[in-house]
Design a protein around this motif. Structure first.
Motif, short mmCIF file in Angstrom:
data_model
loop_
_atom_site.label_atom_id
_atom_site.label_comp_id
_atom_site.label_asym_id
_atom_site.label_seq_id
_atom_site.Cartn_x
_atom_site.Cartn_y
_atom_site.Cartn_z
N THR A 5 19.79 0.52 -2.72
CA THR A 5 19.12 1.78 -3.06
C THR A 5 17.77 1.52 -3.71
O THR A 5 16.76 2.13 -3.34
N THR A 6 17.71 0.62 -4.66
CA THR A 6 16.46 0.29 -5.35
C THR A 6 15.45 -0.28 -4.37
O THR A 6 14.27 0.10 -4.38
N HIS A 7 15.91 -1.20 -3.54
CA HIS A 7 15.03 -1.85 -2.56
C HIS A 7 14.51 -0.81 -1.56
O HIS A 7 13.31 -0.77 -1.24
N LYS A 8 15.41 0.04 -1.09
CA LYS A 8 15.01 1.08 -0.13
C LYS A 8 14.02 2.06 -0.77
O LYS A 8 13.07 2.49 -0.12
N ASN A 9 14.21 2.40 -2.03
CA ASN A 9 13.27 3.29 -2.72
C ASN A 9 11.88 2.66 -2.79
O ASN A 9 10.87 3.36 -2.66
N ASP A 10 11.82 1.35 -2.98
CA ASP A 10 10.52 0.68 -3.00
C ASP A 10 9.89 0.72 -1.61
O ASP A 10 8.68 0.91 -1.48
N HIS A 11 10.70 0.57 -0.58
CA HIS A 11 10.19 0.70 0.79
C HIS A 11 9.57 2.09 0.98
O HIS A 11 8.47 2.22 1.55
N ARG B 153 8.37 4.10 -1.26
CA ARG B 153 7.15 4.19 -2.05
C ARG B 153 5.99 3.54 -1.31
O ARG B 153 4.89 4.09 -1.23
N LEU B 154 6.23 2.36 -0.74
CA LEU B 154 5.18 1.66 0.00
C LEU B 154 4.73 2.48 1.21
O LEU B 154 3.53 2.58 1.49
N LEU B 155 5.67 3.07 1.93
CA LEU B 155 5.31 3.89 3.09
C LEU B 155 4.51 5.13 2.67
O LEU B 155 3.55 5.51 3.35
N ASP B 156 4.87 5.73 1.55
CA ASP B 156 4.10 6.88 1.04
C ASP B 156 2.67 6.46 0.72
O ASP B 156 1.72 7.19 1.02
N GLU B 157 2.50 5.29 0.11
CA GLU B 157 1.16 4.81 -0.23
C GLU B 157 0.34 4.53 1.03
O GLU B 157 -0.86 4.83 1.07
#
Length: 130
Positions: free
Chosen positions: A75-81, A83-87
């Motif tokens: 879940t944490t790793h996917k949330n970072d993914h 975030r990166l896609l949003d950026e």
């Protein structure tokens, strides 16, 4: 000059994931080179689209491996993914709108995304899968 370079410490120990990381670094370097050389706007926009598609596909593969192996930080790793896609979407929008876009900011964000993500989340994944 390359913006990012592959380092062995980025390896997660899964050949398919490591291969995709290397391909993404190559794509980032081509995008950056195109931007620095002042390439045609459509070419840079095409690279942004390719980068977004490549990263999305890579994240899907990485998340599949994490699910299959019962990775406790999925879940944490996917949330970072996410975030990166949003950026990336924000940068693409800024570029297309011709607003708030600079080469220095692009370089900084690309370095931060991938070097930081590889060092933290992907390094943790590698240690967990060893």
């Amino acid at each position: 000059m390359a913006l990012l370079e592959w380092k062995d410490r980025y390896s997660v120990g899964i050949a398919a994931v490591d291969h995709e990381h290397k391909e993404l670094i190559d794509l980032i370097n081509r995008l950056y080179d195109q931007w620095v050389k002042g390439g045609p706007r459509g070419s840079v926009e095409g690279f942004f689209g390719d980068l977004y598609k490549g990263i999305s596909a890579h994240f899907a593969l990485e998340e599949r491996f994490m699910r299959e192996r019962g990775y406790d930080q999925l879940t944490t790793h996917k949330n970072d993914h996410e975030r990166l896609l949003d950026e990336i979407r924000d940068i693409m929008d800024d570029y297309e709108d011709g607003e708030l876009f600079s080469e220095a900011l692009l370089a900084q964000q690309l370095r931060a995304w991938f070097a930081g993500h590889f060092r933290s989340h992907d390094a943790r994944l590698h240690r967990r899968l060893d």
